[in-house]
Design a protein around this motif. Structure first.
Motif, PDB file in Angstrom:
ATOM      1  N   LYS A 104       0.818  -1.210   0.000  1.00 37.43           N
ATOM      2  CA  LYS A 104       0.000   0.000   0.000  1.00 37.43           C
ATOM      3  C   LYS A 104       0.855   1.266   0.000  1.00 37.43           C
ATOM      4  CE  LYS A 104      -4.153  -1.725   2.362  1.00 37.43           C
ATOM      5  NZ  LYS A 104      -5.024  -1.550   3.555  1.00 37.43           N
ATOM      6  N   LEU A 105       2.037   1.168   0.603  1.00 38.44           N
ATOM      7  CA  LEU A 105       2.897   2.351   0.717  1.00 38.44           C
ATOM      8  C   LEU A 105       3.161   2.987  -0.638  1.00 38.44           C
ATOM      9  CD1 LEU A 105       4.656   4.133   2.574  1.00 38.44           C
ATOM     10  CD2 LEU A 105       6.539   2.537   2.173  1.00 38.44           C
ATOM     11  N   ASP A 106       3.192   2.180  -1.672  1.00 39.45           N
ATOM     12  CA  ASP A 106       3.506   2.678  -3.011  1.00 39.45           C
ATOM     13  C   ASP A 106       2.448   3.637  -3.541  1.00 39.45           C
ATOM     14  OD1 ASP A 106       5.588   2.265  -5.080  1.00 39.45           O
ATOM     15  OD2 ASP A 106       3.885   1.696  -6.331  1.00 39.45           O
ATOM     16  N   ASN A 107       1.262   3.649  -2.927  1.00 42.01           N
ATOM     17  CA  ASN A 107       0.164   4.501  -3.395  1.00 42.01           C
ATOM     18  C   ASN A 107      -0.239   5.582  -2.396  1.00 42.01           C
ATOM     19  OD1 ASN A 107      -1.946   2.299  -5.457  1.00 42.01           O
ATOM     20  ND2 ASN A 107       0.119   3.068  -5.747  1.00 42.01           N
ATOM     21  N   ILE A 108       0.549   5.783  -1.345  1.00 43.84           N
ATOM     22  CA  ILE A 108       0.193   6.811  -0.363  1.00 43.84           C
ATOM     23  C   ILE A 108       0.439   8.192  -0.968  1.00 43.84           C
ATOM     24  CG2 ILE A 108       0.683   7.791   1.903  1.00 43.84           C
ATOM     25  CD1 ILE A 108      -0.651   5.089   2.063  1.00 43.84           C
ATOM     26  N   PRO A 109      -0.587   9.048  -1.047  1.00 41.78           N
ATOM     27  CA  PRO A 109      -0.407  10.351  -1.701  1.00 41.78           C
ATOM     28  C   PRO A 109       0.367  11.357  -0.850  1.00 41.78           C
ATOM     29  CG  PRO A 109      -2.631  10.164  -0.849  1.00 41.78           C
ATOM     30  CD  PRO A 109      -1.981   8.822  -0.630  1.00 41.78           C
ATOM     31  N   PHE A 110       1.104  12.197  -1.528  1.00 39.85           N
ATOM     32  CA  PHE A 110       1.816  13.327  -0.949  1.00 39.85           C
ATOM     33  C   PHE A 110       2.851  12.928   0.101  1.00 39.85           C
ATOM     34  CE2 PHE A 110      -2.058  14.959  -2.769  1.00 39.85           C
ATOM     35  CZ  PHE A 110      -1.528  15.921  -3.613  1.00 39.85           C
ATOM     36  N   LEU A 111       3.403  11.737  -0.061  1.00 40.22           N
ATOM     37  CA  LEU A 111       4.535  11.301   0.757  1.00 40.22           C
ATOM     38  C   LEU A 111       5.819  11.425  -0.044  1.00 40.22           C
ATOM     39  CD1 LEU A 111       5.595  10.026   3.382  1.00 40.22           C
ATOM     40  CD2 LEU A 111       5.073   7.766   2.403  1.00 40.22           C
ATOM     41  N   ALA A 112       5.777  11.024  -1.307  1.00 38.20           N
ATOM     42  CA  ALA A 112       6.913  11.171  -2.223  1.00 38.20           C
ATOM     43  C   ALA A 112       6.349  11.642  -3.561  1.00 38.20           C
ATOM     44  CB  ALA A 112       7.658   9.850  -2.377  1.00 38.20           C
ATOM     45  N   THR A 113       6.520  12.913  -3.869  1.00 36.37           N
ATOM     46  CA  THR A 113       5.832  13.509  -5.025  1.00 36.37           C
ATOM     47  C   THR A 113       6.763  13.851  -6.179  1.00 36.37           C
ATOM     48  OG1 THR A 113       6.011  15.699  -4.010  1.00 36.37           O
ATOM     49  CG2 THR A 113       4.007  14.449  -3.568  1.00 36.37           C
ATOM     50  N   ASP A 114       8.052  13.575  -6.040  1.00 33.88           N
ATOM     51  CA  ASP A 114       8.982  13.757  -7.152  1.00 33.88           C
ATOM     52  C   ASP A 114       9.892  12.536  -7.213  1.00 33.88           C
ATOM     53  OD1 ASP A 114      11.538  14.248  -5.554  1.00 33.88           O
ATOM     54  OD2 ASP A 114      10.343  15.925  -4.845  1.00 33.88           O
ATOM     55  N   PHE A 115      10.650  12.422  -8.293  1.00 31.77           N
ATOM     56  CA  PHE A 115      11.409  11.189  -8.500  1.00 31.77           C
ATOM     57  C   PHE A 115      12.536  10.997  -7.491  1.00 31.77           C
ATOM     58  CE2 PHE A 115       9.190  11.238 -12.529  1.00 31.77           C
ATOM     59  CZ  PHE A 115       8.932   9.886 -12.726  1.00 31.77           C
ATOM     60  N   ASP A 116      13.158  12.077  -7.047  1.00 30.39           N
ATOM     61  CA  ASP A 116      14.220  11.931  -6.056  1.00 30.39           C
ATOM     62  C   ASP A 116      13.675  11.353  -4.753  1.00 30.39           C
ATOM     63  OD1 ASP A 116      16.109  12.902  -7.810  1.00 30.39           O
ATOM     64  OD2 ASP A 116      16.054  14.958  -7.043  1.00 30.39           O
ATOM     65  N   SER A 117      12.557  11.910  -4.281  1.00 33.13           N
ATOM     66  CA  SER A 117      11.981  11.393  -3.036  1.00 33.13           C
ATOM     67  C   SER A 117      11.396   9.998  -3.243  1.00 33.13           C
ATOM     68  CB  SER A 117      10.919  12.360  -2.509  1.00 33.13           C
ATOM     69  OG  SER A 117       9.895  12.573  -3.454  1.00 33.13           O
ATOM     70  N   ALA A 118      10.850   9.731  -4.430  1.00 35.98           N
ATOM     71  CA  ALA A 118      10.309   8.394  -4.704  1.00 35.98           C
ATOM     72  C   ALA A 118      11.418   7.336  -4.673  1.00 35.98           C
ATOM     73  CB  ALA A 118       9.608   8.389  -6.059  1.00 35.98           C
ATOM     74  N   GLU A 119      12.588   7.681  -5.165  1.00 35.80           N
ATOM     75  CA  GLU A 119      13.716   6.744  -5.108  1.00 35.80           C
ATOM     76  C   GLU A 119      14.136   6.490  -3.670  1.00 35.80           C
ATOM     77  OE1 GLU A 119      16.798   6.318  -8.212  1.00 35.80           O
ATOM     78  OE2 GLU A 119      16.208   8.357  -8.789  1.00 35.80           O
ATOM     79  N   GLN A 120      14.133   7.539  -2.847  1.00 37.72           N
ATOM     80  CA  GLN A 120      14.487   7.362  -1.443  1.00 37.72           C
ATOM     81  C   GLN A 120      13.457   6.497  -0.718  1.00 37.72           C
ATOM     82  OE1 GLN A 120      17.255   8.087   0.023  1.00 37.72           O
ATOM     83  NE2 GLN A 120      18.142   9.197  -1.708  1.00 37.72           N
ATOM     84  N   LEU A 121      12.178   6.698  -1.048  1.00 37.12           N
ATOM     85  CA  LEU A 121      11.134   5.880  -0.432  1.00 37.12           C
ATOM     86  C   LEU A 121      11.295   4.415  -0.843  1.00 37.12           C
ATOM     87  CD1 LEU A 121       8.585   5.824   1.309  1.00 37.12           C
ATOM     88  CD2 LEU A 121       7.252   6.242  -0.767  1.00 37.12           C
ATOM     89  N   TYR A 122      11.660   4.183  -2.094  1.00 35.98           N
ATOM     90  CA  TYR A 122      11.878   2.813  -2.562  1.00 35.98           C
ATOM     91  C   TYR A 122      13.049   2.165  -1.821  1.00 35.98           C
ATOM     92  CZ  TYR A 122      13.269  -0.976  -5.722  1.00 35.98           C
ATOM     93  OH  TYR A 122      13.645  -2.178  -6.245  1.00 35.98           O
ATOM     94  N   LYS A 323      10.631   6.152   9.110  1.00 32.22           N
ATOM     95  CA  LYS A 323      11.744   6.838   9.777  1.00 32.22           C
ATOM     96  C   LYS A 323      12.972   6.843   8.881  1.00 32.22           C
ATOM     97  CE  LYS A 323      14.569   6.521  13.985  1.00 32.22           C
ATOM     98  NZ  LYS A 323      15.849   6.121  13.368  1.00 32.22           N
ATOM     99  N   ASN A 324      13.299   5.703   8.269  1.00 29.77           N
ATOM    100  CA  ASN A 324      14.465   5.626   7.391  1.00 29.77           C
ATOM    101  C   ASN A 324      14.310   6.540   6.185  1.00 29.77           C
ATOM    102  OD1 ASN A 324      15.635   3.765   9.102  1.00 29.77           O
ATOM    103  ND2 ASN A 324      14.973   1.982   7.899  1.00 29.77           N
ATOM    104  N   TYR A 325      13.089   6.635   5.670  1.00 35.57           N
ATOM    105  CA  TYR A 325      12.824   7.517   4.529  1.00 35.57           C
ATOM    106  C   TYR A 325      12.987   8.980   4.899  1.00 35.57           C
ATOM    107  CZ  TYR A 325       9.939  10.275   1.303  1.00 35.57           C
ATOM    108  OH  TYR A 325       9.470  11.232   0.459  1.00 35.57           O
ATOM    109  N   LEU A 326      12.352   9.393   6.010  1.00 31.43           N
ATOM    110  CA  LEU A 326      12.378  10.800   6.397  1.00 31.43           C
ATOM    111  C   LEU A 326      13.775  11.272   6.785  1.00 31.43           C
ATOM    112  CD1 LEU A 326       9.030  10.948   8.430  1.00 31.43           C
ATOM    113  CD2 LEU A 326       9.478  11.815   6.110  1.00 31.43           C
ATOM    114  N   GLU A 327      14.583  10.353   7.316  1.00 33.53           N
ATOM    115  CA  GLU A 327      15.960  10.726   7.667  1.00 33.53           C
ATOM    116  C   GLU A 327      16.803  11.054   6.448  1.00 33.53           C
ATOM    117  OE1 GLU A 327      17.393   7.452   9.923  1.00 33.53           O
ATOM    118  OE2 GLU A 327      16.590   8.209  11.828  1.00 33.53           O
TER     119      GLU A 327
END
Length: 329
Positions: A104-122, A323-327
């Motif tokens: 489900k995390l892959d579809n959470i809105p407004f958590l990672a909205t650009d490719f740089d943040s999406a890569e970090q979330l991955y 936590k790992n993502y936000l850091e």
């Protein structure tokens, strides 16, 4: 008796040889179902992956792509790989949200909205994603993102009030929840039926990528495109681990190397097409608009609600991923 024993031994040897040959032949061809058509960049990435494996495995393995749900429909691909009906497949990650919160995390809105943040979330979520697949005897090979999810509608949308009461296309548990929070009614529609759904008023709006809109020529039935950049979802390609483990080490490494190359290609294409396909929507007559401050504020509040709901569902592992993502941000 000696003659019979000799004939039996020859027959047994022949049967064993035939069985071994059958096993080898079974491992030489992998059929890979994918849900999207040949025109999508996801299928193009899958073909490049398959071609590299076929070319570099020295004839040991050929991967055949079956695009557009022609072999197995999208909702059944995960089960088909898990049950060894096919050894490998591709799915939209968010479709598996009911199996494990990590999907489900892959579809959470407004958590990672650009490719740089999406890569970090991955990167932050990949260990849990891999673990969830391993529980089902599956091995993650690569992911490939779509451009950010934007809003399609047949009228200007300046706030959520403009959407209230409309029917919104959904395609995963998370997008259904998003539609609810936006004050719309979720309607589960496969993209192959989207054009008809709009023309028959079965749906009034949808959130999907500019690439999906271009592939479906959405300008024929939708007038407005608002660049809300809600999230950047991914497809994933995975294999049945038992069938992967039957391959020799050299062929396994060929697959893993081709998968790493496909992932790089997929992420690069996602970035490129985000711009190109948004421009193409405008070139074909759609009204492309940036979202109002009010709309973004309202959507971000929904995003915060959905993040909190996800963490509550995912528990300690979810908190660790977040936590790992936000850091890193």
């Amino acid at each position: 008796m000696k003659r019979f024993a000799k004939q039996a031994a020859v027959l047994l040897t022949s049967m064993l040889t035939l069985g071994a040959t059958s096993n080898v032949l079974a491992e030489k061809r992998w059929d890979m179902p994918t849900p999207y058509g040949d025109g999508t960049h996801q299928t193009q990435v899958a073909r490049s992956f398959a071609e590299e494996v076929t070319a570099k495995s020295n004839g040991k393995l050929t991967i055949n792509i079956h695009s557009g749900g022609s072999l197995i429909k999208h909702p059944e691909i995960h089960r088909a790989v898990k049950s060894r009906q096919v050894p490998i497949g591709e799915v939209f990650i968010g479709r598996l949200g009911n199996l494990n919160p990590i999907f489900k995390l892959d579809n959470i809105p407004f958590l990672a909205t650009d490719f740089d943040s999406a890569e970090q979330l991955y990167k932050a979520s990949k260990p849990e994603l891999t673990k969830a697949l391993a529980k089902e005897n599956l091995i993650l090979l690569y992911t490939s993102p779509w451009p950010a999810q934007d809003l399609y509608s047949n009228k200007d949308v300046k706030s959520l009030a403009d959407l209230k009461g409309l029917k919104m296309r959904s395609y995963s548990p998370t997008t259904s929840r998003l539609a609810d929070l936006m004050g719309t009614t979720p309607v589960n529609i496969p993209f192959s039926d989207v054009a008809q759904a709009f023309t028959t008023n079965a749906i009034d709006a949808m959130i999907t990528s500019p690439s999906t809109g271009v592939n479906g020529q959405s300008w024929d039935y939708i007038s407005n495109f608002t660049t809300i950049h809600a999230w950047i979802p991914k497809n994933m390609v995975f294999a049945n681990k038992r069938m992967f483990d039957r391959l020799d080490a050299e062929t396994q490494q060929v697959i893993l190397t081709a998968a790493a190359n496909a992932e790089k290609k997929g992420w690069a294409l996602g970035r490129k097409l985000a711009v190109e396909h948004t421009n193409k929507l405008a070139e074909n007559g759609m009204k492309v608009s940036e979202p109002s401050d009010q709309l973004i504020t309202e959507l971000e509040e929904i995003g915060s609600t959905m993040v909190n709901e996800w963490v509550a569902e995912a528990g300690e592992s979810g908190r660790t991923v977040l936590k790992n993502y936000l850091e890193k941000m």
